[in-house]
Design a protein around this motif. Structure first.
Motif, PDB file in Angstrom:
ATOM      1  N   GLU A  51       0.822  -1.213   0.000  1.00  0.00           N
ATOM      2  CA  GLU A  51       0.000   0.000   0.000  1.00  0.00           C
ATOM      3  C   GLU A  51       0.853   1.260   0.000  1.00  0.00           C
ATOM      4  O   GLU A  51       0.326   2.360   0.074  1.00  0.00           O
ATOM      5  CB  GLU A  51      -0.940   0.000   1.203  1.00  0.00           C
ATOM      6  CG  GLU A  51      -1.942  -1.135   1.191  1.00  0.00           C
ATOM      7  CD  GLU A  51      -2.808  -1.183  -0.069  1.00  0.00           C
ATOM      8  OE1 GLU A  51      -3.271  -0.129  -0.526  1.00  0.00           O
ATOM      9  OE2 GLU A  51      -3.007  -2.292  -0.584  1.00  0.00           O
ATOM     10  N   ASP A 108      -0.660   5.898 -11.718  1.00  0.00           N
ATOM     11  CA  ASP A 108      -1.092   5.882 -13.122  1.00  0.00           C
ATOM     12  C   ASP A 108      -0.001   5.274 -13.975  1.00  0.00           C
ATOM     13  O   ASP A 108       1.166   5.560 -13.801  1.00  0.00           O
ATOM     14  CB  ASP A 108      -1.365   7.305 -13.615  1.00  0.00           C
ATOM     15  CG  ASP A 108      -2.550   7.927 -12.918  1.00  0.00           C
ATOM     16  OD1 ASP A 108      -3.430   7.175 -12.460  1.00  0.00           O
ATOM     17  OD2 ASP A 108      -2.595   9.166 -12.823  1.00  0.00           O
ATOM     18  N   HIS A 138       7.020   5.469 -10.631  1.00  0.00           N
ATOM     19  CA  HIS A 138       6.294   5.825 -11.852  1.00  0.00           C
ATOM     20  C   HIS A 138       7.222   5.639 -13.040  1.00  0.00           C
ATOM     21  O   HIS A 138       8.441   5.726 -12.904  1.00  0.00           O
ATOM     22  CB  HIS A 138       5.843   7.295 -11.808  1.00  0.00           C
ATOM     23  CG  HIS A 138       4.836   7.588 -10.748  1.00  0.00           C
ATOM     24  ND1 HIS A 138       3.492   7.441 -10.942  1.00  0.00           N
ATOM     25  CD2 HIS A 138       4.985   8.009  -9.472  1.00  0.00           C
ATOM     26  CE1 HIS A 138       2.852   7.770  -9.828  1.00  0.00           C
ATOM     27  NE2 HIS A 138       3.738   8.111  -8.915  1.00  0.00           N
ATOM     28  N   GLU A 156      -2.522 -10.219  -6.355  1.00  0.00           N
ATOM     29  CA  GLU A 156      -3.823 -10.812  -6.690  1.00  0.00           C
ATOM     30  C   GLU A 156      -3.767 -12.335  -6.551  1.00  0.00           C
ATOM     31  O   GLU A 156      -4.654 -12.956  -5.968  1.00  0.00           O
ATOM     32  CB  GLU A 156      -4.195 -10.424  -8.122  1.00  0.00           C
ATOM     33  CG  GLU A 156      -5.507 -10.979  -8.604  1.00  0.00           C
ATOM     34  CD  GLU A 156      -5.770 -10.606 -10.057  1.00  0.00           C
ATOM     35  OE1 GLU A 156      -6.203 -11.496 -10.811  1.00  0.00           O
ATOM     36  OE2 GLU A 156      -5.537  -9.448 -10.424  1.00  0.00           O
ATOM     37  N   ARG A 197       2.867  -3.928 -12.828  1.00  0.00           N
ATOM     38  CA  ARG A 197       1.922  -4.951 -13.313  1.00  0.00           C
ATOM     39  C   ARG A 197       2.210  -6.304 -12.675  1.00  0.00           C
ATOM     40  O   ARG A 197       1.297  -7.022 -12.275  1.00  0.00           O
ATOM     41  CB  ARG A 197       1.976  -5.036 -14.826  1.00  0.00           C
ATOM     42  CG  ARG A 197       1.314  -3.878 -15.519  1.00  0.00           C
ATOM     43  CD  ARG A 197       1.309  -4.066 -17.035  1.00  0.00           C
ATOM     44  NE  ARG A 197       0.782  -2.894 -17.679  1.00  0.00           N
ATOM     45  CZ  ARG A 197       1.501  -2.029 -18.386  1.00  0.00           C
ATOM     46  NH1 ARG A 197       2.794  -2.242 -18.580  1.00  0.00           N
ATOM     47  NH2 ARG A 197       0.946  -0.977 -18.928  1.00  0.00           N
ATOM     48  N   ARG A 243      -3.879  -5.188  -3.864  1.00  0.00           N
ATOM     49  CA  ARG A 243      -3.651  -3.833  -3.376  1.00  0.00           C
ATOM     50  C   ARG A 243      -5.005  -3.154  -3.195  1.00  0.00           C
ATOM     51  O   ARG A 243      -5.882  -3.250  -4.040  1.00  0.00           O
ATOM     52  CB  ARG A 243      -2.789  -3.075  -4.382  1.00  0.00           C
ATOM     53  CG  ARG A 243      -2.406  -1.684  -3.944  1.00  0.00           C
ATOM     54  CD  ARG A 243      -1.502  -1.035  -4.956  1.00  0.00           C
ATOM     55  NE  ARG A 243      -1.371   0.374  -4.708  1.00  0.00           N
ATOM     56  CZ  ARG A 243      -0.272   0.989  -4.308  1.00  0.00           C
ATOM     57  NH1 ARG A 243       0.829   0.308  -4.140  1.00  0.00           N
ATOM     58  NH2 ARG A 243      -0.249   2.280  -4.106  1.00  0.00           N
ATOM     59  N   GLN A 244      -5.155  -2.442  -2.100  1.00  0.00           N
ATOM     60  CA  GLN A 244      -6.426  -1.780  -1.799  1.00  0.00           C
ATOM     61  C   GLN A 244      -6.481  -0.361  -2.345  1.00  0.00           C
ATOM     62  O   GLN A 244      -7.527   0.093  -2.784  1.00  0.00           O
ATOM     63  CB  GLN A 244      -6.666  -1.760  -0.290  1.00  0.00           C
ATOM     64  CG  GLN A 244      -6.731  -3.147   0.324  1.00  0.00           C
ATOM     65  CD  GLN A 244      -7.857  -3.993  -0.240  1.00  0.00           C
ATOM     66  OE1 GLN A 244      -9.003  -3.565  -0.295  1.00  0.00           O
ATOM     67  NE2 GLN A 244      -7.528  -5.177  -0.696  1.00  0.00           N
ATOM     68  N   SER A 245      -5.365   0.341  -2.296  1.00  0.00           N
ATOM     69  CA  SER A 245      -5.338   1.716  -2.816  1.00  0.00           C
ATOM     70  C   SER A 245      -5.018   1.677  -4.295  1.00  0.00           C
ATOM     71  O   SER A 245      -4.412   0.726  -4.779  1.00  0.00           O
ATOM     72  CB  SER A 245      -4.314   2.552  -2.068  1.00  0.00           C
ATOM     73  OG  SER A 245      -3.028   2.001  -2.205  1.00  0.00           O
ATOM     74  N   PRO A 246      -5.409   2.692  -5.028  1.00  0.00           N
ATOM     75  CA  PRO A 246      -5.122   2.684  -6.473  1.00  0.00           C
ATOM     76  C   PRO A 246      -3.616   2.716  -6.725  1.00  0.00           C
ATOM     77  O   PRO A 246      -2.892   3.437  -6.052  1.00  0.00           O
ATOM     78  CB  PRO A 246      -5.773   3.959  -6.976  1.00  0.00           C
ATOM     79  CG  PRO A 246      -6.613   4.471  -5.881  1.00  0.00           C
ATOM     80  CD  PRO A 246      -6.132   3.858  -4.614  1.00  0.00           C
ATOM     81  N   PRO A 247      -3.153   1.925  -7.693  1.00  0.00           N
ATOM     82  CA  PRO A 247      -1.736   2.001  -8.060  1.00  0.00           C
ATOM     83  C   PRO A 247      -1.468   3.307  -8.792  1.00  0.00           C
ATOM     84  O   PRO A 247      -2.403   3.959  -9.261  1.00  0.00           O
ATOM     85  CB  PRO A 247      -1.519   0.803  -8.976  1.00  0.00           C
ATOM     86  CG  PRO A 247      -2.864   0.515  -9.539  1.00  0.00           C
ATOM     87  CD  PRO A 247      -3.851   0.936  -8.487  1.00  0.00           C
ATOM     88  N   LEU A 250       1.194  -6.152  -8.948  1.00  0.00           N
ATOM     89  CA  LEU A 250      -0.261  -6.208  -8.792  1.00  0.00           C
ATOM     90  C   LEU A 250      -0.785  -7.624  -9.016  1.00  0.00           C
ATOM     91  O   LEU A 250      -1.632  -8.121  -8.266  1.00  0.00           O
ATOM     92  CB  LEU A 250      -0.942  -5.236  -9.761  1.00  0.00           C
ATOM     93  CG  LEU A 250      -0.790  -3.755  -9.447  1.00  0.00           C
ATOM     94  CD1 LEU A 250      -1.334  -2.906 -10.595  1.00  0.00           C
ATOM     95  CD2 LEU A 250      -1.485  -3.406  -8.138  1.00  0.00           C
ATOM     96  N   GLN A 293       6.437   0.393 -15.092  1.00  0.00           N
ATOM     97  CA  GLN A 293       5.085  -0.088 -15.398  1.00  0.00           C
ATOM     98  C   GLN A 293       5.034  -1.612 -15.371  1.00  0.00           C
ATOM     99  O   GLN A 293       4.078  -2.195 -14.873  1.00  0.00           O
ATOM    100  CB  GLN A 293       4.636   0.406 -16.767  1.00  0.00           C
ATOM    101  CG  GLN A 293       4.383   1.887 -16.816  1.00  0.00           C
ATOM    102  CD  GLN A 293       4.069   2.354 -18.229  1.00  0.00           C
ATOM    103  OE1 GLN A 293       4.673   1.889 -19.194  1.00  0.00           O
ATOM    104  NE2 GLN A 293       3.150   3.286 -18.333  1.00  0.00           N
TER     105      GLN A 293
END
Length: 85
Positions: free
Chosen positions: A45, A84, A50, A72, A65, A78-82, A68, A61
């Motif tokens: 988290e 961009d 970037h 999974e 990926r 992950r609970q919060s947004p990764p 993430l 990136q």
């Protein structure tokens, strides 16, 4: 009806090594870069890198990926947004 939703058990989450190997293979990340993914998994988290647009190998990136997907597969997405990407 006996109250059961399904007789088929849910798949069990994969262990870290298995999940990381599978996620790396799915994203064509060579195994020697897996050590670059591990810090992301230790702080799922936290703040992640970037893409800098500089053509790095591997690109942030790709590492994101793989991280993430690994989370999974382990059953701990992950609970919060990764960041961009």
């Amino acid at each position: 009806m006996n109250g059961r939703v399904s007789d088929v058990p849910a798949p069990s989450p994969l262990a870290l090594e298995d999940a990381l190997s599978r996620a790396s293979a799915e994203h064509q990340l060579p195994s020697y870069y897996q050590s670059s993914v591990r810090p992301l998994l230790r702080d799922p988290e936290g703040r992640w890198p970037h893409c800098c647009g500089g053509g790095c190998e591997p690109c942030a990136q790709t590492l994101i990926r793989v991280a993430l997907r690994t989370l999974e597969l382990m059953g701990t997405p992950r609970q919060s947004p990764p960041p961009d990407f």
